[in-house]
Structure formats: structure tokens, C-alpha cells
Design a protein around this motif. Sequence first.
Motif, mmCIF file in Angstrom:
data_model
loop_
_atom_site.group_PDB
_atom_site.id
_atom_site.type_symbol
_atom_site.label_atom_id
_atom_site.label_comp_id
_atom_site.label_asym_id
_atom_site.label_seq_id
_atom_site.Cartn_x
_atom_site.Cartn_y
_atom_site.Cartn_z
ATOM 1 N N GLY A 82 40.735 -8.436 -5.825
ATOM 2 C CA GLY A 82 39.890 -7.645 -6.700
ATOM 3 C C GLY A 82 40.589 -7.313 -8.002
ATOM 4 N N ILE A 83 39.838 -7.321 -9.065
ATOM 5 C CA ILE A 83 40.427 -7.109 -10.381
ATOM 6 C C ILE A 83 41.083 -5.740 -10.477
ATOM 7 C CG2 ILE A 83 38.320 -6.179 -11.433
ATOM 8 C CD1 ILE A 83 39.071 -7.872 -13.926
ATOM 9 N N ASP A 84 40.571 -4.774 -9.744
ATOM 10 C CA ASP A 84 41.137 -3.432 -9.779
ATOM 11 C C ASP A 84 42.337 -3.279 -8.864
ATOM 12 O OD1 ASP A 84 37.788 -2.093 -9.992
ATOM 13 O OD2 ASP A 84 39.203 -2.566 -11.604
ATOM 14 N N GLU A 85 42.643 -4.322 -8.105
ATOM 15 C CA GLU A 85 43.732 -4.228 -7.119
ATOM 16 C C GLU A 85 44.957 -5.033 -7.523
ATOM 17 O OE1 GLU A 85 41.044 -3.846 -3.099
ATOM 18 O OE2 GLU A 85 41.003 -5.713 -4.250
ATOM 19 N N ILE A 86 44.855 -5.740 -8.634
ATOM 20 C CA ILE A 86 45.950 -6.590 -9.077
ATOM 21 C C ILE A 86 47.173 -5.747 -9.436
ATOM 22 C CG2 ILE A 86 46.703 -8.136 -10.921
ATOM 23 C CD1 ILE A 86 44.882 -9.441 -8.843
ATOM 24 N N ASP A 87 48.328 -6.203 -8.964
ATOM 25 C CA ASP A 87 49.558 -5.487 -9.244
ATOM 26 C C ASP A 87 50.233 -5.952 -10.531
ATOM 27 O OD1 ASP A 87 49.807 -5.734 -5.803
ATOM 28 O OD2 ASP A 87 49.826 -3.782 -6.807
ATOM 29 N N TYR A 88 50.169 -7.243 -10.776
ATOM 30 C CA TYR A 88 50.838 -7.786 -11.960
ATOM 31 C C TYR A 88 49.953 -8.816 -12.655
ATOM 32 C CZ TYR A 88 55.002 -5.750 -9.844
ATOM 33 O OH TYR A 88 55.904 -4.877 -9.286
ATOM 34 N N TRP A 89 49.983 -8.755 -13.954
ATOM 35 C CA TRP A 89 49.248 -9.707 -14.790
ATOM 36 C C TRP A 89 50.229 -10.525 -15.607
ATOM 37 C CZ3 TRP A 89 44.050 -10.253 -14.380
ATOM 38 C CH2 TRP A 89 43.328 -9.215 -13.785
ATOM 39 N N GLY A 90 49.917 -11.816 -15.735
ATOM 40 C CA GLY A 90 50.676 -12.648 -16.636
ATOM 41 C C GLY A 90 50.020 -12.676 -18.000
ATOM 42 N N LYS A 91 50.708 -13.261 -18.941
ATOM 43 C CA LYS A 91 50.099 -13.474 -20.251
ATOM 44 C C LYS A 91 49.047 -14.562 -20.117
ATOM 45 C CE LYS A 91 54.134 -12.086 -22.926
ATOM 46 N NZ LYS A 91 55.128 -12.481 -23.956
ATOM 47 N N GLY A 92 48.043 -14.464 -20.911
ATOM 48 C CA GLY A 92 46.952 -15.409 -20.806
ATOM 49 C C GLY A 92 47.247 -16.756 -21.431
ATOM 50 N N THR A 93 46.468 -17.709 -21.017
ATOM 51 C CA THR A 93 46.503 -19.033 -21.629
ATOM 52 C C THR A 93 45.078 -19.370 -22.056
ATOM 53 O OG1 THR A 93 47.181 -21.350 -21.350
ATOM 54 C CG2 THR A 93 46.243 -20.276 -19.420
ATOM 55 N N LEU A 94 44.954 -19.847 -23.288
ATOM 56 C CA LEU A 94 43.629 -20.037 -23.871
ATOM 57 C C LEU A 94 43.040 -21.375 -23.475
ATOM 58 C CD1 LEU A 94 41.414 -19.023 -25.817
ATOM 59 C CD2 LEU A 94 42.696 -20.128 -27.675
ATOM 60 N N VAL A 95 41.827 -21.326 -22.981
ATOM 61 C CA VAL A 95 41.056 -22.532 -22.690
ATOM 62 C C VAL A 95 39.884 -22.570 -23.656
ATOM 63 C CG1 VAL A 95 39.598 -23.711 -21.005
ATOM 64 C CG2 VAL A 95 41.737 -22.631 -20.272
ATOM 65 N N THR A 96 39.848 -23.602 -24.456
ATOM 66 C CA THR A 96 38.778 -23.776 -25.433
ATOM 67 C C THR A 96 37.958 -24.995 -25.035
ATOM 68 O OG1 THR A 96 40.165 -22.828 -27.177
ATOM 69 C CG2 THR A 96 38.213 -24.069 -27.861
ATOM 70 N N VAL A 97 36.679 -24.806 -24.897
ATOM 71 C CA VAL A 97 35.779 -25.906 -24.560
ATOM 72 C C VAL A 97 34.834 -26.078 -25.739
ATOM 73 C CG1 VAL A 97 34.127 -26.857 -22.927
ATOM 74 C CG2 VAL A 97 35.931 -25.294 -22.128
ATOM 75 N N SER A 98 34.974 -27.201 -26.394
ATOM 76 C CA SER A 98 34.189 -27.402 -27.601
ATOM 77 C C SER A 98 34.013 -28.885 -27.863
ATOM 78 C CB SER A 98 34.887 -26.750 -28.796
ATOM 79 O OG SER A 98 34.195 -27.048 -29.998
ATOM 80 N N SER A 99 32.849 -29.217 -28.401
ATOM 81 C CA SER A 99 32.615 -30.606 -28.767
ATOM 82 C C SER A 99 32.975 -30.833 -30.228
ATOM 83 C CB SER A 99 31.151 -30.978 -28.510
ATOM 84 O OG SER A 99 30.298 -30.092 -29.192
#
Length: 121
Positions: A104-121
Amino acid sequence: VQLQASGGGLVQPGGSLRLSCAASGFSSDYYTIGWFRQAPGKEREGVSCISNHNDNIYYLDSVEGRFTISRDNTKNTVYLQMNSLKLEDAAVYYCALDLRGFCGIDEIDYWGKGTLVTVSS
């Protein structure tokens, strides 16, 4: 605790990407590593999670059948294979760790830095 995410990038609709999350600096008999994403103007949502103990796997309904999560316990690394990507999959994807085996999103203990996913034509 370190969560090193990688694999984001630019892809055309219908394309594929594989995200990796290498986790280190923790010790727990039961844990879950998951992927969450946040698109601009939207709330962060859980995409997929996998536990280390009994292979419990969760997928967001909209990615079921297109995304596959897997893990390599020897490397404490979780992978998210994303196929048939859609425009709506574009977001910053975050790797996350829960030391009790939840997803659950409210139960997460640690977060990493994000990685960007771009979907585009």
C-alpha cells in the motif's frame, strides 16, 4: 537504505521498457519491492509489487497483461518489464520498499528517486 532505479526513457506507443530497482542497506525476512508512478497533475499510484517470501504479486488493473514484475533475490533487484506502452503510462516511476511485505502506498517505508518514462509518438 538505497533504492537505485534505472531504465526509464522515451518510447513510442506500443514500445517496451524495462525498469530495474536495486535495493541495498536493509535486512528483513519479509519485504516487498514495488513500483509506483505519478503523472503530472495526478496522484501517485501503485503499479506493481512483488514480495520476497511467497511471490505475492500485485498489478494495477490497467497494466495487467502488459507489465511483468520479477525479482532476483540474490541481487535484491526487482525488474518491471513494460510492454505495449500507452500514452497514459507516461509518468515518473518510483521504486519503493516495504519491510513488512505490504504494497500500500501509505505503508511504504522507503522511496527511491524516480525514473522518467515518456511515451510519445
